[in-house]
Design a protein around this motif. Structure first.
Motif, PDB file in Angstrom:
ATOM      1  N   GLU A   6     -40.176  26.416 -21.220  1.00 34.22           N
ATOM      2  CA  GLU A   6     -39.638  25.566 -22.278  1.00 34.22           C
ATOM      3  C   GLU A   6     -40.595  24.430 -22.602  1.00 34.22           C
ATOM      4  N   SER A   7     -40.499  23.940 -23.816  1.00 35.64           N
ATOM      5  CA  SER A   7     -41.255  22.765 -24.233  1.00 35.64           C
ATOM      6  C   SER A   7     -40.508  22.096 -25.374  1.00 35.64           C
ATOM      7  N   GLY A   8     -40.924  20.870 -25.672  1.00 33.75           N
ATOM      8  CA  GLY A   8     -40.337  20.171 -26.806  1.00 33.75           C
ATOM      9  C   GLY A   8     -39.346  19.076 -26.463  1.00 33.75           C
ATOM     10  N   GLY A   9     -39.026  18.940 -25.197  1.00 31.19           N
ATOM     11  CA  GLY A   9     -38.100  17.888 -24.815  1.00 31.19           C
ATOM     12  C   GLY A   9     -38.780  16.529 -24.829  1.00 31.19           C
ATOM     13  N   GLY A  10     -37.988  15.496 -24.600  1.00 31.16           N
ATOM     14  CA  GLY A  10     -38.529  14.151 -24.560  1.00 31.16           C
ATOM     15  C   GLY A  10     -37.464  13.121 -24.821  1.00 31.16           C
ATOM     16  N   LEU A  11     -37.917  11.917 -25.088  1.00 30.07           N
ATOM     17  CA  LEU A  11     -37.012  10.806 -25.392  1.00 30.07           C
ATOM     18  C   LEU A  11     -36.909  10.660 -26.902  1.00 30.07           C
ATOM     19  N   VAL A  12     -35.706  10.713 -27.395  1.00 29.64           N
ATOM     20  CA  VAL A  12     -35.471  10.583 -28.830  1.00 29.64           C
ATOM     21  C   VAL A  12     -34.338   9.591 -29.064  1.00 29.64           C
ATOM     22  N   GLN A  13     -34.287   9.077 -30.267  1.00 32.87           N
ATOM     23  CA  GLN A  13     -33.240   8.126 -30.613  1.00 32.87           C
ATOM     24  C   GLN A  13     -32.031   8.849 -31.201  1.00 32.87           C
ATOM     25  N   PRO A  14     -30.872   8.267 -31.067  1.00 30.28           N
ATOM     26  CA  PRO A  14     -29.688   8.878 -31.674  1.00 30.28           C
ATOM     27  C   PRO A  14     -29.898   9.102 -33.165  1.00 30.28           C
ATOM     28  N   GLY A  15     -29.426  10.252 -33.615  1.00 28.69           N
ATOM     29  CA  GLY A  15     -29.550  10.592 -35.025  1.00 28.69           C
ATOM     30  C   GLY A  15     -30.787  11.399 -35.370  1.00 28.69           C
ATOM     31  N   GLU A  16     -31.750  11.416 -34.464  1.00 30.53           N
ATOM     32  CA  GLU A  16     -32.962  12.184 -34.727  1.00 30.53           C
ATOM     33  C   GLU A  16     -32.748  13.671 -34.464  1.00 30.53           C
ATOM     34  N   SER A  17     -33.766  14.437 -34.828  1.00 30.51           N
ATOM     35  CA  SER A  17     -33.713  15.878 -34.612  1.00 30.51           C
ATOM     36  C   SER A  17     -34.809  16.281 -33.644  1.00 30.51           C
ATOM     37  N   LEU A  18     -34.616  17.450 -33.055  1.00 27.70           N
ATOM     38  CA  LEU A  18     -35.568  17.942 -32.060  1.00 27.70           C
ATOM     39  C   LEU A  18     -35.590  19.459 -32.126  1.00 27.70           C
ATOM     40  N   ARG A  19     -36.740  20.030 -31.842  1.00 25.65           N
ATOM     41  CA  ARG A  19     -36.821  21.481 -31.714  1.00 25.65           C
ATOM     42  C   ARG A  19     -37.400  21.830 -30.346  1.00 25.65           C
ATOM     43  N   LEU A  20     -36.631  22.561 -29.605  1.00 30.45           N
ATOM     44  CA  LEU A  20     -37.089  23.063 -28.315  1.00 30.45           C
ATOM     45  C   LEU A  20     -37.639  24.472 -28.501  1.00 30.45           C
ATOM     46  N   SER A  21     -38.661  24.783 -27.729  1.00 31.63           N
ATOM     47  CA  SER A  21     -39.261  26.109 -27.767  1.00 31.63           C
ATOM     48  C   SER A  21     -39.245  26.720 -26.378  1.00 31.63           C
ATOM     49  N   CYS A  22     -39.166  28.026 -26.347  1.00 30.61           N
ATOM     50  CA  CYS A  22     -39.218  28.758 -25.079  1.00 30.61           C
ATOM     51  C   CYS A  22     -40.128  29.952 -25.269  1.00 30.61           C
ATOM     52  N   ALA A  23     -41.247  29.939 -24.570  1.00 27.12           N
ATOM     53  CA  ALA A  23     -42.191  31.045 -24.635  1.00 27.12           C
ATOM     54  C   ALA A  23     -41.907  32.014 -23.496  1.00 27.12           C
ATOM     55  N   SER A  24     -41.802  33.285 -23.832  1.00 25.76           N
ATOM     56  CA  SER A  24     -41.472  34.314 -22.851  1.00 25.76           C
ATOM     57  C   SER A  24     -42.680  35.200 -22.572  1.00 25.76           C
ATOM     58  N   SER A  25     -42.849  35.543 -21.304  1.00 29.54           N
ATOM     59  CA  SER A  25     -43.929  36.465 -20.942  1.00 29.54           C
ATOM     60  C   SER A  25     -43.523  37.912 -21.183  1.00 29.54           C
TER      61      SER A  25
END
Length: 118
Positions: A6-25
């Motif tokens: 997985e990647s794409g996590g982090g600290l974000v503020q309320p109301g923001e958007s985020l996209r997480l990714s998961c790369a599979s072998s």
């Protein structure tokens, strides 16, 4: 050995958007289900969203409006878009790949932390 990263996590503020990714072998089209779970501190792991091998998306209760799962079979990546993030979305988000049938198997990533805070 199947790896989900997985990647794409982090600290974000309320109301923001985020996209997480998961790369599979492994080819994600070969999983019966792929999806995202999350686990907040002190709570049980819960399903957020999952998608079947033929593209049917399912969401846990009250999550379909802000969460969207998609996948790119060609690149073997699973995505989770989260809109209008709330502090209660703070959790470790895990990628999942599952085989059903006579030999069921589950595969998990290591998780990515999402923290929603002002």
């Amino acid at each position: 050995q199947v790896q989900l990263v997985e990647s794409g996590g982090g600290l974000v503020q309320p109301g923001e958007s985020l996209r997480l990714s998961c790369a599979s072998s492994r080819r994600i089209a070969s999983f019966n289900w792929v999806g995202w779970y999350r686990q907040a501190a002190g709570k049980q792991r819960e399903m957020v969203a999952r998608m079947s091998d033929y593209g049917r998306a399912e969401y846990s209760e009250n999550k379909e409006g802000r969460f969207a799962i998609t996948k790119d079979n060609g690149r073997n990546i699973i995505y989770l878009n989260i809109n209008r993030l709330k502090p209660e979305d703070t959790a470790v988000y895990y990628c999942y790949g599952g085989d059903t049938g006579p030999n069921p198997r589950d595969f998990w990533g290591q998780g990515t932390q999402v923290t929603v805070s002002s």
